[in-house]
Design an enzyme around this catalytic site. Sequence first.
Site, PDB file in Angstrom:
ATOM      1  N   PRO A 159       0.772  -1.244   0.000  1.00  0.00           N
ATOM      2  CA  PRO A 159       0.000   0.000   0.000  1.00  0.00           C
ATOM      3  C   PRO A 159       0.809   1.303   0.000  1.00  0.00           C
ATOM      4  O   PRO A 159       0.782   2.075   0.961  1.00  0.00           O
ATOM      5  CB  PRO A 159      -0.843  -0.136   1.267  1.00  0.00           C
ATOM      6  CG  PRO A 159       0.015  -0.938   2.182  1.00  0.00           C
ATOM      7  CD  PRO A 159       0.724  -1.920   1.297  1.00  0.00           C
ATOM      8  N   CYS A 160       1.479   1.568  -1.094  1.00  0.00           N
ATOM      9  CA  CYS A 160       2.242   2.811  -1.208  1.00  0.00           C
ATOM     10  C   CYS A 160       1.325   4.035  -1.215  1.00  0.00           C
ATOM     11  O   CYS A 160       1.767   5.142  -0.902  1.00  0.00           O
ATOM     12  CB  CYS A 160       3.139   2.784  -2.443  1.00  0.00           C
ATOM     13  SG  CYS A 160       2.255   2.500  -3.982  1.00  0.00           S
TER      14      CYS A 160
END
Length: 156
Positions: free
Chosen positions: A119-120
């Site tokens: 989850p950047c």
Amino acid sequence: METAYIQTPIGTAELKGDANGLASISVLNNNKPHGIVPDTLQDAAQQFQEYFDGDRKVFNLKLNPSGTEFQKRVWDALLKIPFGKTISYLELSKQLGDVKAIRAVASANGKNPLWIVVPCHRVIGTNGDLTGYAGGLHRKKWLLEHESPAKQTTLF
């Protein structure tokens, strides 16, 4: 390496992987027809659909991204950011043990090949701004709103 295309509310997702795991997920700016999903990508496609349906907060997939050891350290740290939470690039650099590595951390974040699963999009600027996102800031905003514990309700 096998490929599958699945439709999401924010564009067509391209999944690539094989028996060794999921190598990449990216969002395309043009629509590709989604067809048969190869067996090796069935679980990933199902979990992706559950995420977009609001039924999944954590992915349970075998991952096999290509990257440097440093990039993989950053991506592993991203996996620890809980659903519905955000962290700043500075905080992430501190967690990795070197506040001066903020630019390198941001660069590794931007090269994350596993869109949403790693989850950047949960990394924001220190001042709370939505900064940099390979998929486009409109998608980052959508993803953060999708994961927000406080859903907007109508007044009437």
